[in-house]
Design a protein around this motif. Structure first.
Motif, PDB file in Angstrom:
ATOM      1  N   PRO A  36       0.888  -1.185   0.158  1.00  0.00           N
ATOM      2  CA  PRO A  36       0.048  -0.130  -0.047  1.00  0.00           C
ATOM      3  C   PRO A  36       0.708   1.164   0.365  1.00  0.00           C
ATOM      4  CG  PRO A  36       0.018  -0.932   2.429  1.00  0.00           C
ATOM      5  CD  PRO A  36       0.938  -1.831   1.294  1.00  0.00           C
ATOM      6  N   VAL A  37       0.252   2.386  -0.516  1.00  0.00           N
ATOM      7  CA  VAL A  37       0.789   3.754  -0.266  1.00  0.00           C
ATOM      8  C   VAL A  37      -0.168   4.784   0.093  1.00  0.00           C
ATOM      9  CG1 VAL A  37       0.362   4.141  -2.928  1.00  0.00           C
ATOM     10  CG2 VAL A  37       2.198   5.514  -1.562  1.00  0.00           C
ATOM     11  N   ILE A  38       0.010   5.471   1.093  1.00  0.00           N
ATOM     12  CA  ILE A  38      -0.702   6.458   1.585  1.00  0.00           C
ATOM     13  C   ILE A  38      -0.750   7.558   0.726  1.00  0.00           C
ATOM     14  CG2 ILE A  38      -1.373   7.687   3.679  1.00  0.00           C
ATOM     15  CD1 ILE A  38      -1.944   4.840   3.794  1.00  0.00           C
ATOM     16  N   LEU A  39      -1.643   8.077   0.357  1.00  0.00           N
ATOM     17  CA  LEU A  39      -1.843   9.451  -0.714  1.00  0.00           C
ATOM     18  C   LEU A  39      -2.594  10.564   0.381  1.00  0.00           C
ATOM     19  CD1 LEU A  39      -1.404  11.332  -3.083  1.00  0.00           C
ATOM     20  CD2 LEU A  39      -3.520  10.072  -4.142  1.00  0.00           C
ATOM     21  N   THR A  40      -1.995  11.819   0.576  1.00  0.00           N
ATOM     22  CA  THR A  40      -2.341  12.421   1.278  1.00  0.00           C
ATOM     23  C   THR A  40      -2.796  13.851   0.676  1.00  0.00           C
ATOM     24  OG1 THR A  40      -1.038  11.634   3.435  1.00  0.00           O
ATOM     25  CG2 THR A  40      -2.079  14.014   3.527  1.00  0.00           C
ATOM     26  N   PHE A  41      -4.192  14.427   0.706  1.00  0.00           N
ATOM     27  CA  PHE A  41      -4.352  15.693   0.422  1.00  0.00           C
ATOM     28  C   PHE A  41      -4.524  16.730   1.427  1.00  0.00           C
ATOM     29  CE2 PHE A  41      -5.812  12.502  -2.710  1.00  0.00           C
ATOM     30  CZ  PHE A  41      -5.351  13.228  -3.837  1.00  0.00           C
ATOM     31  N   PHE A  60      -5.336   2.073  -9.451  1.00  0.00           N
ATOM     32  CA  PHE A  60      -5.379   1.905  -7.988  1.00  0.00           C
ATOM     33  C   PHE A  60      -6.671   1.308  -7.490  1.00  0.00           C
ATOM     34  CE2 PHE A  60      -2.619   5.321  -8.724  1.00  0.00           C
ATOM     35  CZ  PHE A  60      -1.399   5.134  -8.316  1.00  0.00           C
ATOM     36  N   GLU A  61      -6.405   0.573  -6.295  1.00  0.00           N
ATOM     37  CA  GLU A  61      -7.433   0.037  -5.591  1.00  0.00           C
ATOM     38  C   GLU A  61      -7.458   0.734  -4.330  1.00  0.00           C
ATOM     39  OE1 GLU A  61      -9.064  -4.210  -3.527  1.00  0.00           O
ATOM     40  OE2 GLU A  61      -7.375  -4.286  -4.802  1.00  0.00           O
ATOM     41  N   ILE A  62      -8.666   1.504  -3.878  1.00  0.00           N
ATOM     42  CA  ILE A  62      -8.524   2.243  -2.681  1.00  0.00           C
ATOM     43  C   ILE A  62      -9.239   1.196  -1.659  1.00  0.00           C
ATOM     44  CG2 ILE A  62      -9.762   4.328  -1.702  1.00  0.00           C
ATOM     45  CD1 ILE A  62      -9.952   5.452  -4.561  1.00  0.00           C
ATOM     46  N   ARG A  63      -8.425   1.107  -0.378  1.00  0.00           N
ATOM     47  CA  ARG A  63      -9.010   0.026   0.607  1.00  0.00           C
ATOM     48  C   ARG A  63      -9.103   1.178   1.559  1.00  0.00           C
ATOM     49  NH1 ARG A  63      -7.322  -5.238  -0.436  1.00  0.00           N
ATOM     50  NH2 ARG A  63      -8.388  -5.579   1.686  1.00  0.00           N
ATOM     51  N   GLY A  64      -9.278   2.302   1.784  1.00  0.00           N
ATOM     52  CA  GLY A  64      -9.309   2.901   3.236  1.00  0.00           C
ATOM     53  C   GLY A  64      -9.310   4.434   2.734  1.00  0.00           C
ATOM     54  N   ARG A  65      -9.889   5.284   3.647  1.00  0.00           N
ATOM     55  CA  ARG A  65     -10.016   6.641   3.274  1.00  0.00           C
ATOM     56  C   ARG A  65     -10.473   7.491   4.760  1.00  0.00           C
ATOM     57  NH1 ARG A  65     -14.022   8.044  -1.365  1.00  0.00           N
ATOM     58  NH2 ARG A  65     -13.007   6.268  -2.137  1.00  0.00           N
ATOM     59  N   SER A  66      -9.657   8.468   4.953  1.00  0.00           N
ATOM     60  CA  SER A  66     -10.208   9.176   6.469  1.00  0.00           C
ATOM     61  C   SER A  66     -10.072  10.634   6.035  1.00  0.00           C
ATOM     62  CB  SER A  66      -9.445   8.868   7.397  1.00  0.00           C
ATOM     63  OG  SER A  66      -7.917   9.290   7.116  1.00  0.00           O
ATOM     64  N   GLN A  67     -10.780  11.498   6.979  1.00  0.00           N
ATOM     65  CA  GLN A  67     -10.683  12.988   6.832  1.00  0.00           C
ATOM     66  C   GLN A  67     -10.526  13.608   8.175  1.00  0.00           C
ATOM     67  OE1 GLN A  67     -14.135  14.653   4.543  1.00  0.00           O
ATOM     68  NE2 GLN A  67     -13.681  16.788   5.062  1.00  0.00           N
ATOM     69  N   SER A  68      -9.854  14.565   8.320  1.00  0.00           N
ATOM     70  CA  SER A  68      -9.651  15.291   9.689  1.00  0.00           C
ATOM     71  C   SER A  68      -9.430  16.794   9.355  1.00  0.00           C
ATOM     72  CB  SER A  68      -8.323  14.737  10.252  1.00  0.00           C
ATOM     73  OG  SER A  68      -7.279  15.149   9.471  1.00  0.00           O
ATOM     74  N   ASN A  69      -9.950  17.572  10.417  1.00  0.00           N
ATOM     75  CA  ASN A  69      -9.779  18.912  10.433  1.00  0.00           C
ATOM     76  C   ASN A  69      -9.049  19.393  11.410  1.00  0.00           C
ATOM     77  OD1 ASN A  69     -11.422  19.472   7.849  1.00  0.00           O
ATOM     78  ND2 ASN A  69     -13.057  18.525   9.090  1.00  0.00           N
ATOM     79  N   THR A  81      -7.017  23.645   8.420  1.00  0.00           N
ATOM     80  CA  THR A  81      -6.520  22.787   7.524  1.00  0.00           C
ATOM     81  C   THR A  81      -7.378  21.638   7.603  1.00  0.00           C
ATOM     82  OG1 THR A  81      -4.385  23.658   8.188  1.00  0.00           O
ATOM     83  CG2 THR A  81      -4.597  21.642   7.033  1.00  0.00           C
ATOM     84  N   THR A  82      -7.592  20.879   6.327  1.00  0.00           N
ATOM     85  CA  THR A  82      -8.347  19.780   6.176  1.00  0.00           C
ATOM     86  C   THR A  82      -7.374  18.777   5.368  1.00  0.00           C
ATOM     87  OG1 THR A  82     -10.493  20.997   6.019  1.00  0.00           O
ATOM     88  CG2 THR A  82     -10.474  18.807   4.984  1.00  0.00           C
ATOM     89  N   THR A  83      -7.583  17.501   6.002  1.00  0.00           N
ATOM     90  CA  THR A  83      -6.594  16.606   5.462  1.00  0.00           C
ATOM     91  C   THR A  83      -7.307  15.353   5.055  1.00  0.00           C
ATOM     92  OG1 THR A  83      -4.755  17.190   6.647  1.00  0.00           O
ATOM     93  CG2 THR A  83      -4.533  15.201   5.872  1.00  0.00           C
ATOM     94  N   TRP A  84      -7.146  14.819   3.824  1.00  0.00           N
ATOM     95  CA  TRP A  84      -7.824  13.715   3.356  1.00  0.00           C
ATOM     96  C   TRP A  84      -6.868  12.483   3.131  1.00  0.00           C
ATOM     97  CZ3 TRP A  84      -9.030  18.390   1.646  1.00  0.00           C
ATOM     98  CH2 TRP A  84     -10.332  18.667   1.801  1.00  0.00           C
ATOM     99  N   GLU A  85      -6.763  11.288   3.507  1.00  0.00           N
ATOM    100  CA  GLU A  85      -5.930  10.194   3.609  1.00  0.00           C
ATOM    101  C   GLU A  85      -6.297   9.057   3.148  1.00  0.00           C
ATOM    102  OE1 GLU A  85      -3.678   9.071   7.021  1.00  0.00           O
ATOM    103  OE2 GLU A  85      -2.432  10.975   6.942  1.00  0.00           O
ATOM    104  N   LEU A  86      -5.741   8.538   1.864  1.00  0.00           N
ATOM    105  CA  LEU A  86      -6.300   7.287   1.118  1.00  0.00           C
ATOM    106  C   LEU A  86      -5.232   6.341   1.017  1.00  0.00           C
ATOM    107  CD1 LEU A  86      -7.754   8.861  -2.177  1.00  0.00           C
ATOM    108  CD2 LEU A  86      -8.797   8.554  -0.119  1.00  0.00           C
ATOM    109  N   ARG A  87      -5.677   5.094   1.510  1.00  0.00           N
ATOM    110  CA  ARG A  87      -4.558   3.982   1.087  1.00  0.00           C
ATOM    111  C   ARG A  87      -4.857   3.233  -0.071  1.00  0.00           C
ATOM    112  NH1 ARG A  87      -2.040   0.548   4.883  1.00  0.00           N
ATOM    113  NH2 ARG A  87      -2.765   1.750   6.836  1.00  0.00           N
ATOM    114  N   LEU A  88      -3.905   3.431  -0.923  1.00  0.00           N
ATOM    115  CA  LEU A  88      -4.105   2.706  -2.335  1.00  0.00           C
ATOM    116  C   LEU A  88      -3.152   1.371  -2.596  1.00  0.00           C
ATOM    117  CD1 LEU A  88      -3.731   6.331  -4.044  1.00  0.00           C
ATOM    118  CD2 LEU A  88      -5.666   5.064  -3.339  1.00  0.00           C
TER     119      LEU A  88
END
Length: 577
Positions: A36-41, A60-69, A81-88
């Motif tokens: 997996p690789v973590i992609l952060t926005f 990519f296959e997206i196996r997990g996602r989260s959002q934090s403020n 600041t808003t952050t999105w993290e995807l496990r790809l």
């Protein structure tokens, strides 16, 4: 209240006054395919809309996602600041582009990810040398319809957590049938000075056409222990999720040799013919049926590939057979096919007869030569009855010889007055009629006595008389279904697994009877319960498993024809059955 809303709007106004800057980052680059690789926005202001991650699904296959403020105030200046993290999980190797992602009217920048076949050498946890997936074949250049043994091995040093699965090999190029042989095995193997734990499965592959046949790579998906990793895990995993792949396996399938002259193409390691007479062939009784059991045993062929035995009974002998019994037994080199035919042989008259022999041509895959397996003719000696009449051995009866009037007929005992008085009323027609009447009366009497006797037998006695040992009688679908229900209600995962496999075979007639095939056709609720059962079995722990959910999922699942079903899955438990 209106005053508070106005203050909040004025406080957030600086964030929406200009477009948000969205930064995209990868936690590592390059990465191995399957890892997996973590992609952060990260957005430094309120974005114009919700993100659209669908462009990532192509590569990519997206196996997990989260959002934090997060909100911070520095020297009286507020920032959010808003952050999105995807496990790809990358779907392919090479340079894989990460396109710009739209957040309403805002957009992130594009990235490139380098995806390699194997993990980088510096990665100690989950290194390719710590976890290996292999596919091998024996032989590697089989003949068409020759059974080939495929061995799948997973070698690992790194401890694994229970949430793991290993897919079954499938034919991607060419045509062939593949089914698992026996159960999963756990062994150990020393390689390059390192002691590996090995999970091994064996399969029987039967190519259906000559040319290239390719098995696609199989996938291991699991979580490894990563005690040194103290980073926060936004996905709630206690370890590190990884994927590993085997290399595709390609076979060159040979066609039928031109030198082969047999009626049916039978490539095998060995092939034998066996015969057993219920009564010795030289001690048969006239008019009494005797059972002749013939069997073909082929190492390396399925029973369905074996030919029908054609017997030409000699004149004066009657022989007939019923449906054959087909059986596939596991052998050291794959499947051993057995075709068994039972013949009923009746000889009406005394005499000596020659029962014909049999022969089967087949191809010895070990020597690469055609061979013939034979059964020698058998001499039948029949006694205890009448001699065969002359008419039984000829197609038409011989005409009686005309008497010569010049020669007086020989004197017989019937010419005397006493003999004439006794035989005057006697004839063979009358004798045959009397026997027929007596036989009919005896038959009717026996039938009446049989039905009367049967009516006197209690149900308990009848069941006792008709008892067949369980070791000989295969379980029926109802019995297996009851076993499955009992195992689920008693929370016994191994018993539930075994009963589920039996139900797929005797209740649904699914071939091969594998949980992988069931999961492939099952609805999501049943897939979840199959995965839970696999995880418990692989983890060697049954304390946390509850079978009520599995039983409920099976109850609610119906085939299109209305029969209750439990269908089959891509990913199977790694724990040995």
């Amino acid at each position: 209240m209106v005053r508070l809303l106005l203050i909040a709007w004025l406080w957030l106004l600086p964030f929406g006054a200009q477009a948000a800057a969205i930064m995209a980052q990868l936690d590592r680059n390059p990465v191995a395919v399957g890892d997996p690789v973590i992609l952060t926005f990260t957005a430094d202001r309120i974005v114009a809309g919700d993100p659209d991650f669908s462009p990532l699904e192509q590569d990519f296959e997206i196996r997990g996602r989260s959002q934090s403020n997060s909100l911070s105030v520095v020297n009286g200046v507020s920032s959010i600041t808003t952050t999105w993290e995807l496990r790809l999980y990358p779907r392919r190797t090479g340079t894989v582009p990460i396109p710009p992602i739209a957040f309403g009217a805002d957009q992130s920048q594009a990235l490139d990810l380098q995806v390699m076949d194997q993990p980088p050498p510096q990665a100690n946890t989950g290194n390719s040398s710590d976890i290996l997936i292999e596919l091998t074949a024996e032989p590697q250049q089989p003949y068409v319809q020759q059974q080939t043994v495929i061995t799948q091995r997973m070698l690992h040093i790194t401890p694994l957590q229970p949430q793991a699965s290993l897919s079954h090999p499938e034919v991607e190029v060419g045509k062939g049938n593949i089914q698992q042989l026996g159960k999963t095995r756990n062994t150990t193997l020393m390689r390059n000075g390192r002691n590996y734990q090995v999970i091994e499965r064996r399969y029987a592959l039967t190519p259906q056409q000559s040319g290239t046949l390719t098995l696609g790579r199989t996938t291991f998906d699991g979580i490894i222990d990563d005690k040194n990793n103290n980073e926060f895990d936004p996905f709630g995993m206690s370890g590190k999720r990884i994927r590993r792949f085997s290399e595709p396996l390609t076979l060159q399938v040979q066609g039928q040799p031109a030198s082969y002259t047999g009626k049916q193409w039978l490539p095998a390691n060995s092939l034998t013919l066996n015969a057993h007479w219920q009564t010795p062939a030289d001690k048969l009784k006239a008019g009494e049926p005797v059972t002749l059991t013939l069997a073909i045993v082929a190492d390396g062929l399925a029973a369905e590939q074996l030919p029908k035995l054609d017997i030409q009974a000699p004149a004066g002998i009657k022989a007939y057979t019923d449906q054959p019994e087909l059986r596939n037994d596991p052998g050291s080199n794959g499947v051993v096919g057995v075709r068994q035919e039972k013949w009923v042989v009746v000889a009406p008259y005394n005499g000596e007869y020659t029962f014909p022999g049999l022969s089967i041509d087949w191809w010895n895959t070990a020597t690469g030569k055609q061979e013939t397996t034979t059964l020698d003719p058998v001499k039948l000696v029949v006694t205890g009855g009448q001699a065969a009449p002359a008419a039984a051995n000829t197609t038409t009866a011989a005409k009686p010889k005309q008497a010569d009037p010049a020669i007086p007929p020989p004197a017989t005992t019937s010419d005397t007055p006493e003999a004439a008085g006794w035989f005057a009323w006697f004839s063979w027609d009358w004798y045959a009629t009397a026997l027929l009447i007596i036989w009919g009366a005896l038959s009717v009497g026996w039938l009446l006595w049989h039905f009367w006797k049967k009516a006197q037998i209690t149900p308990k006695q009848s069941a006792k008389t008709a008892y067949v040992p369980v070791s000989v009688r295969p379980p029926d679908a109802k019995t297996v279904w009851q076993r499955l229900e009992q195992a689920c209600k008693q929370n016994q995962p191994q018993a539930a697994h075994d009963a589920l496999l039996q139900w797929m075979e005797v209740g649904l007639h699914l071939r091969p009877a594998l949980l992988a095939n069931l999961r492939e056709q099952a609805p999501p609720a049943l897939q979840i319960e199959i995965d839970a059962l696999n995880a418990v079995l692989y983890g060697r722990s049954s304390g946390g498993w509850r079978g009520a959910s599995l039983w409920q999922a099976l109850q609610g699942f119906k085939l299109s024809n209305g029969q209750t079903a439990v269908k089959t899955s891509e990913l199977a438990s790694l724990y040995p059955d």
